[in-house]
Design an enzyme around this catalytic site. Sequence first.
Site, PDB file in Angstrom:
ATOM      1  N   ASN A   6      28.872 -51.671  -7.298  1.00 25.71           N
ATOM      2  CA  ASN A   6      28.161 -52.884  -7.294  1.00 25.71           C
ATOM      3  C   ASN A   6      29.199 -53.998  -7.602  1.00 25.71           C
ATOM      4  OD1 ASN A   6      26.519 -54.958  -7.889  1.00 25.71           O
ATOM      5  ND2 ASN A   6      26.011 -54.182  -9.809  1.00 25.71           N
ATOM      6  N   TRP A   7      29.410 -54.867  -6.577  1.00 20.19           N
ATOM      7  CA  TRP A   7      30.276 -55.840  -6.795  1.00 20.19           C
ATOM      8  C   TRP A   7      29.964 -57.009  -7.497  1.00 20.19           C
ATOM      9  CZ3 TRP A   7      33.631 -56.196  -1.447  1.00 20.19           C
ATOM     10  CH2 TRP A   7      34.369 -54.926  -1.196  1.00 20.19           C
ATOM     11  N   LYS A   8      28.631 -57.117  -7.598  1.00 23.39           N
ATOM     12  CA  LYS A   8      27.692 -58.352  -8.339  1.00 23.39           C
ATOM     13  C   LYS A   8      28.353 -59.704  -7.754  1.00 23.39           C
ATOM     14  CE  LYS A   8      28.221 -55.678 -12.529  1.00 23.39           C
ATOM     15  NZ  LYS A   8      27.880 -55.664 -13.777  1.00 23.39           N
ATOM     16  N   HIS A  93      18.316 -54.226 -11.343  1.00 23.19           N
ATOM     17  CA  HIS A  93      19.514 -54.286 -12.160  1.00 23.19           C
ATOM     18  C   HIS A  93      19.155 -54.957 -13.280  1.00 23.19           C
ATOM     19  CE1 HIS A  93      23.587 -54.931 -13.529  1.00 23.19           C
ATOM     20  NE2 HIS A  93      23.958 -53.730 -12.836  1.00 23.19           N
ATOM     21  N   GLU A  95      20.954 -57.084 -14.930  1.00 24.54           N
ATOM     22  CA  GLU A  95      21.146 -58.144 -14.989  1.00 24.54           C
ATOM     23  C   GLU A  95      20.127 -59.102 -14.266  1.00 24.54           C
ATOM     24  OE1 GLU A  95      25.152 -57.629 -13.365  1.00 24.54           O
ATOM     25  OE2 GLU A  95      25.640 -57.015 -15.171  1.00 24.54           O
ATOM     26  N   GLU A 165      21.046 -46.943 -16.254  1.00 23.44           N
ATOM     27  CA  GLU A 165      22.081 -47.620 -16.690  1.00 23.44           C
ATOM     28  C   GLU A 165      21.816 -48.206 -18.148  1.00 23.44           C
ATOM     29  OE1 GLU A 165      24.668 -49.060 -13.001  1.00 23.44           O
ATOM     30  OE2 GLU A 165      23.185 -50.362 -13.584  1.00 23.44           O
ATOM     31  N   GLY A 171      29.180 -53.147 -18.436  1.00 24.86           N
ATOM     32  CA  GLY A 171      30.469 -54.043 -18.539  1.00 24.86           C
ATOM     33  C   GLY A 171      31.051 -54.010 -19.969  1.00 24.86           C
ATOM     34  N   SER A 223      30.017 -48.597 -17.299  1.00 24.25           N
ATOM     35  CA  SER A 223      31.486 -48.283 -17.709  1.00 24.25           C
ATOM     36  C   SER A 223      32.155 -46.986 -17.003  1.00 24.25           C
ATOM     37  CB  SER A 223      31.659 -48.732 -19.268  1.00 24.25           C
ATOM     38  OG  SER A 223      31.515 -49.755 -19.468  1.00 24.25           O
ATOM     39  N   GLY A 244      30.329 -50.748 -11.396  1.00 24.74           N
ATOM     40  CA  GLY A 244      30.391 -52.200 -11.476  1.00 24.74           C
ATOM     41  C   GLY A 244      31.674 -52.491 -11.381  1.00 24.74           C
ATOM     42  N   GLY A 245      32.384 -52.879 -12.497  1.00 25.19           N
ATOM     43  CA  GLY A 245      33.858 -53.120 -12.726  1.00 25.19           C
ATOM     44  C   GLY A 245      34.627 -52.635 -12.028  1.00 25.19           C
TER      45      GLY A 245
HETATM   46  C1  PEP Z   1      26.605 -52.242 -12.967  1.00 22.41           C
HETATM   47  O1  PEP Z   1      26.763 -53.429 -12.942  1.00 22.41           O
HETATM   48  O2  PEP Z   1      25.731 -51.447 -12.665  1.00 22.41           O
HETATM   49  C2  PEP Z   1      27.642 -51.621 -13.906  1.00 22.41           C
HETATM   50  C3  PEP Z   1      27.408 -50.057 -14.205  1.00 22.41           C
HETATM   51  O3  PEP Z   1      28.707 -51.961 -14.372  1.00 22.41           O
HETATM   52  P1  PEP Z   1      30.025 -51.284 -15.075  1.00 22.41           P
HETATM   53  O4  PEP Z   1      30.564 -50.238 -14.262  1.00 22.41           O
HETATM   54  O5  PEP Z   1      30.975 -52.708 -15.041  1.00 22.41           O
HETATM   55  O6  PEP Z   1      29.412 -51.015 -16.531  1.00 22.41           O
END
Ligand code: PEP
Length: 261
Positions: A6-8, A93, A95, A165, A171, A223, A244-245
């Site tokens: 997920n590049w957000k 998600h 967010e 999640e 994050g 994470s 994500g990150g």
């Molecule tokens: C996400 O945004 O779905 C996510 C899991 O982010 P991260 O891996 O950065 O925690």
Amino acid sequence: MLIAGNWKMYKTLTETVALIDDLLLEIPQDNVTVDIVICPSFTALKTATDKLSNTILRVGAQNMHWKKEGAFTGEISAGMLRDIYCRYVILGHSERRQHFGETNEIVNKKAHAAIQASLRPIVCVGETLDEREHKDFKKIIHTQVIESLAGLGPEQLAEVAVAYEPVWAIGTGKVASPAQAQEIHHLIREVLREMHPGSKKGHKGGARASSVAEKIRILYGGSVKPANAKEILQQPDIDGVLVGGASLDPRAFGEIVKAAL
Ligand code: PEP
């Protein structure tokens, strides 16, 4: 297994092209037994599907509207995503739930619309830190799963991936322990069995792997990094990760994919 990035709201078009080029160097293209999906921003989706058309990587969107078309300024439909060869879409998600008021009911409408357009939804659920510490968070996840996937028949559900999640792990660098994640993945699979009862045994290729609950992929997100991916992916009810990150770092994402092979 499904490994999704997920590049957000990161990466311009030029940066997307560069990141895809780097990713293709990191991700093996032969004998890959896992599905790999990247989810860039809307403005980069068409370029991404064009660039990846002859590769094993697939492209997903990060959101969509549930209506086919209409006066919904600023929105994008499932059909529009399918038209540019997106295969997946992330729905609900945390967010989007937190900043854009998405409810289970909205996620459910989107899931139906996605499947109708032959997109595979990655439906996110998960508890906040406050819910984990002070509330019946397992009940909250139970409700999220039931309400977000309501009305989907067994064949439609088999197209869905559920991403667990925990919001407190997204994050933040705080990852749920493999045991904590496995406990909730097991619970989610039980909820899916409740929705569509069938065979109880046989997950991950066993002889009786026939029910939807056995077929559906449940991803962990929060994470995930190369250092923790392998142990997470070894849990019996974890069928992939939503990253994500670390998905913005081609080497790290490549390592995570390799951990799943
Ligand atoms: C996400 O945004 O779905 C996510 C899991 O982010 P991260 O891996 O950065 O925690």
